[in-house]
Scaffold this motif. Structure first.
Motif, PDB file in Angstrom:
ATOM      1  N   THR A 113      -8.546 -11.098 -13.773  1.00 38.58           N
ATOM      2  CA  THR A 113      -8.029 -10.282 -12.994  1.00 38.58           C
ATOM      3  C   THR A 113      -8.692 -10.460 -11.145  1.00 38.58           C
ATOM      4  N   GLU A 114      -9.762 -10.228 -11.056  1.00 37.65           N
ATOM      5  CA  GLU A 114      -9.934  -9.919 -10.071  1.00 37.65           C
ATOM      6  C   GLU A 114      -9.486 -11.628  -9.142  1.00 37.65           C
ATOM      7  N   SER A 115      -9.939 -12.616  -9.559  1.00 34.77           N
ATOM      8  CA  SER A 115      -9.308 -14.045  -8.777  1.00 34.77           C
ATOM      9  C   SER A 115      -7.716 -13.712  -8.955  1.00 34.77           C
ATOM     10  N   ALA A 116      -6.875 -13.317 -10.089  1.00 35.23           N
ATOM     11  CA  ALA A 116      -5.664 -13.576  -9.635  1.00 35.23           C
ATOM     12  C   ALA A 116      -5.226 -12.393  -8.188  1.00 35.23           C
ATOM     13  N   VAL A 117      -5.784 -11.336  -8.053  1.00 34.61           N
ATOM     14  CA  VAL A 117      -5.701 -10.494  -7.140  1.00 34.61           C
ATOM     15  C   VAL A 117      -5.750 -10.758  -5.617  1.00 34.61           C
ATOM     16  N   LYS A 118      -7.227 -12.000  -5.656  1.00 34.70           N
ATOM     17  CA  LYS A 118      -7.640 -12.822  -4.348  1.00 34.70           C
ATOM     18  C   LYS A 118      -5.682 -13.968  -3.894  1.00 34.70           C
ATOM     19  N   ASP A 119      -5.838 -14.902  -5.079  1.00 33.62           N
ATOM     20  CA  ASP A 119      -4.411 -15.526  -5.230  1.00 33.62           C
ATOM     21  C   ASP A 119      -3.862 -14.695  -4.436  1.00 33.62           C
ATOM     22  N   PHE A 120      -2.465 -13.805  -5.303  1.00 34.26           N
ATOM     23  CA  PHE A 120      -2.177 -12.989  -4.399  1.00 34.26           C
ATOM     24  C   PHE A 120      -2.581 -11.965  -3.400  1.00 34.26           C
ATOM     25  N   GLN A 121      -3.454 -11.728  -2.462  1.00 32.16           N
ATOM     26  CA  GLN A 121      -3.117 -11.182  -1.739  1.00 32.16           C
ATOM     27  C   GLN A 121      -3.705 -11.942  -0.817  1.00 32.16           C
ATOM     28  N   ALA A 122      -4.253 -13.848  -0.861  1.00 29.09           N
ATOM     29  CA  ALA A 122      -4.221 -14.584   0.108  1.00 29.09           C
ATOM     30  C   ALA A 122      -2.492 -14.620   0.540  1.00 29.09           C
ATOM     31  N   ASP A 123      -1.850 -15.510  -0.378  1.00 28.76           N
ATOM     32  CA  ASP A 123      -1.092 -15.336  -0.604  1.00 28.76           C
ATOM     33  C   ASP A 123       0.607 -14.262  -0.227  1.00 28.76           C
ATOM     34  N   SER A 124      -0.327 -13.871   0.315  1.00 32.86           N
ATOM     35  CA  SER A 124       0.561 -12.442   0.523  1.00 32.86           C
ATOM     36  C   SER A 124      -0.010 -11.615   1.926  1.00 32.86           C
ATOM     37  N   ARG A 125      -1.250 -12.964   2.441  1.00 33.58           N
ATOM     38  CA  ARG A 125      -1.527 -12.343   4.106  1.00 33.58           C
ATOM     39  C   ARG A 125      -2.180 -11.078   4.125  1.00 33.58           C
ATOM     40  N   LEU A 126      -2.440 -10.480   2.835  1.00 37.58           N
ATOM     41  CA  LEU A 126      -3.342  -9.379   2.301  1.00 37.58           C
ATOM     42  C   LEU A 126      -4.926  -9.935   2.893  1.00 37.58           C
ATOM     43  N   GLU A 127      -5.784  -9.040   3.349  1.00 40.61           N
ATOM     44  CA  GLU A 127      -7.529  -8.860   3.604  1.00 40.61           C
ATOM     45  C   GLU A 127      -7.679  -9.291   1.777  1.00 40.61           C
ATOM     46  N   VAL A 128      -8.124 -10.520   1.648  1.00 40.79           N
ATOM     47  CA  VAL A 128      -9.499 -11.014   0.491  1.00 40.79           C
ATOM     48  C   VAL A 128     -10.046 -10.015  -0.289  1.00 40.79           C
ATOM     49  N   ASP A 129     -10.322  -9.371  -0.618  1.00 41.57           N
ATOM     50  CA  ASP A 129     -11.242  -8.589  -1.009  1.00 41.57           C
ATOM     51  C   ASP A 129     -11.106  -8.214  -2.802  1.00 41.57           C
ATOM     52  N   GLY A 130     -10.290  -8.744  -3.020  1.00 35.72           N
ATOM     53  CA  GLY A 130     -10.328  -8.881  -5.081  1.00 35.72           C
ATOM     54  C   GLY A 130      -9.956  -7.329  -5.442  1.00 35.72           C
ATOM     55  N   VAL A 131      -9.797  -6.139  -4.674  1.00 33.40           N
ATOM     56  CA  VAL A 131      -9.258  -4.329  -4.809  1.00 33.40           C
ATOM     57  C   VAL A 131      -7.789  -4.367  -4.953  1.00 33.40           C
ATOM     58  N   VAL A 132      -7.596  -3.750  -5.489  1.00 33.70           N
ATOM     59  CA  VAL A 132      -6.349  -3.195  -5.421  1.00 33.70           C
ATOM     60  C   VAL A 132      -6.003  -1.999  -4.749  1.00 33.70           C
ATOM     61  N   GLY A 133      -5.343  -1.628  -3.451  1.00 31.62           N
ATOM     62  CA  GLY A 133      -4.613  -0.481  -3.145  1.00 31.62           C
ATOM     63  C   GLY A 133      -4.544  -0.714  -2.756  1.00 31.62           C
ATOM     64  N   PRO A 134      -4.060   0.345  -1.854  1.00 24.14           N
ATOM     65  CA  PRO A 134      -2.848   0.889  -1.236  1.00 24.14           C
ATOM     66  C   PRO A 134      -1.702  -0.729  -0.577  1.00 24.14           C
ATOM     67  N   HIS A 135      -2.459  -1.830   0.406  1.00 22.45           N
ATOM     68  CA  HIS A 135      -1.556  -2.203   1.024  1.00 22.45           C
ATOM     69  C   HIS A 135      -1.044  -3.262  -0.909  1.00 22.45           C
ATOM     70  N   THR A 136      -2.577  -3.845  -1.429  1.00 25.01           N
ATOM     71  CA  THR A 136      -1.735  -4.714  -2.635  1.00 25.01           C
ATOM     72  C   THR A 136      -1.155  -4.322  -3.574  1.00 25.01           C
ATOM     73  N   TRP A 137      -0.761  -2.871  -3.714  1.00 25.76           N
ATOM     74  CA  TRP A 137      -0.281  -2.439  -4.506  1.00 25.76           C
ATOM     75  C   TRP A 137       1.953  -2.181  -4.089  1.00 25.76           C
ATOM     76  N   HIS A 138       1.774  -2.182  -2.644  1.00 23.30           N
ATOM     77  CA  HIS A 138       2.744  -2.072  -2.258  1.00 23.30           C
ATOM     78  C   HIS A 138       3.609  -3.342  -2.414  1.00 23.30           C
ATOM     79  N   ALA A 139       2.165  -4.807  -2.199  1.00 22.32           N
ATOM     80  CA  ALA A 139       3.587  -6.121  -1.952  1.00 22.32           C
ATOM     81  C   ALA A 139       3.471  -6.469  -3.439  1.00 22.32           C
ATOM     82  N   LEU A 140       2.584  -5.794  -4.264  1.00 19.19           N
ATOM     83  CA  LEU A 140       2.893  -6.009  -5.778  1.00 19.19           C
ATOM     84  C   LEU A 140       4.334  -5.884  -5.872  1.00 19.19           C
ATOM     85  N   PRO A 141       5.229  -7.236  -6.452  1.00 20.32           N
ATOM     86  CA  PRO A 141       6.482  -6.419  -7.717  1.00 20.32           C
ATOM     87  C   PRO A 141       6.072  -5.164  -8.517  1.00 20.32           C
TER      88      PRO A 141
END
Length: 161
Positions: A43-71
Motif C-alpha cells: 500500500t505504501e508503494s502504491a501511495v508513493k506511485d500515486f503521489q509521484a504521478d500527481s506531483r505531490l510530495e512523495v512520502d508514502g503517507v496519506v495526509g490531507p493533500h493526498t486524500w484530496h487528490a485521490l478519487p
C-alpha cells in the motif's frame, strides 16, 4: 473533496480508513492494490506511485493533500438477494455481458436481485477467485475484468459510491 475528514494514515495503520484509501488507490486505477485494510509495504508503494504521478510530495503517507487528490474511496453498495434498484440493474447487465467467462446468466435485467442473480454472482465469484457467498461486497466489486482492464465496480459504475 472526495474523502473529507479522513485522518492521516501511514505504514503500520489498519482499519476502515486504510480500506478507504486502498479502494481509492484501486480507482486511480491501480488494480494491484489489495483490499485488506492493512497499510503495509505494498500500500505504501502504491501511495508513493500515486503521489509521484500527481506531483505531490512523495512520502508514502496519506495526509490531507493526498486524500484530496485521490478519487472517492467510499464503498460500493453491499448487494445480496432482496436488493433492488439501478445498481442491481447495472450489475445484471455486466454479469450478462460476461456470461461466456463465468457461464451463468443473472436472469432478466430487471433491477431485482433474486436467485438467478445470486447464482450468476456465485459463478462470477468462482471465476474471480474470491469467497463464493452470493453477496457483492468489497472483494467481489474489486475482481478484475481482465479483457476490459476494469473491475466489476468500474464496469457497473462508480456513481453508486
Amino acid at each position: 473533496m472526495s474523502n473529507p475528514g479522513q485522518p492521516t494514515i501511514r505504514i503500520g495503520d489498519s482499519g476502515s480508513v486504510v480500506l478507504r484509501a486502498q479502494r481509492a488507490l484501486r480507482r486511480t486505477p491501480n488494480l494491484g492494490v489489495e483490499l485488506d485494510g492493512k497499510f503495509g509495504p505494498h500500500t505504501e508503494s502504491a501511495v508513493k506511485d500515486f503521489q509521484a504521478d500527481s506531483r505531490l510530495e512523495v512520502d508514502g503517507v496519506v495526509g490531507p493533500h493526498t486524500w484530496h487528490a485521490l478519487p472517492d474511496g467510499g464503498p460500493m453498495p453491499l448487494l445480496k438477494e432482496g436488493a433492488d434498484g439501478d445498481v442491481v440493474h447495472d450489475l445484471q447487465r455486466v454479469l450478462s455481458e460476461g456470461k461466456d467467462d463465468w457461464g451463468t446468466l443473472p436472469g432478466p435485467i430487471d433491477g431485482k436481485f433474486g436467485p438467478k442473480t445470486r447464482a450468476s454472482v456465485e459463478a462470477f465469484q468462482r471465476w474471480g477467485h474470491v469467497e463464493v457467498d452470493g453477496v457483492v461486497g468489497d472483494h467481489t466489486w474489486a475482481v478484475p475484468l481482465h479483457a476490459m482492464n476494469a473491475t466489476l465496480e468500474t464496469a457497473v459504475g462508480l456513481k453508486y459510491v
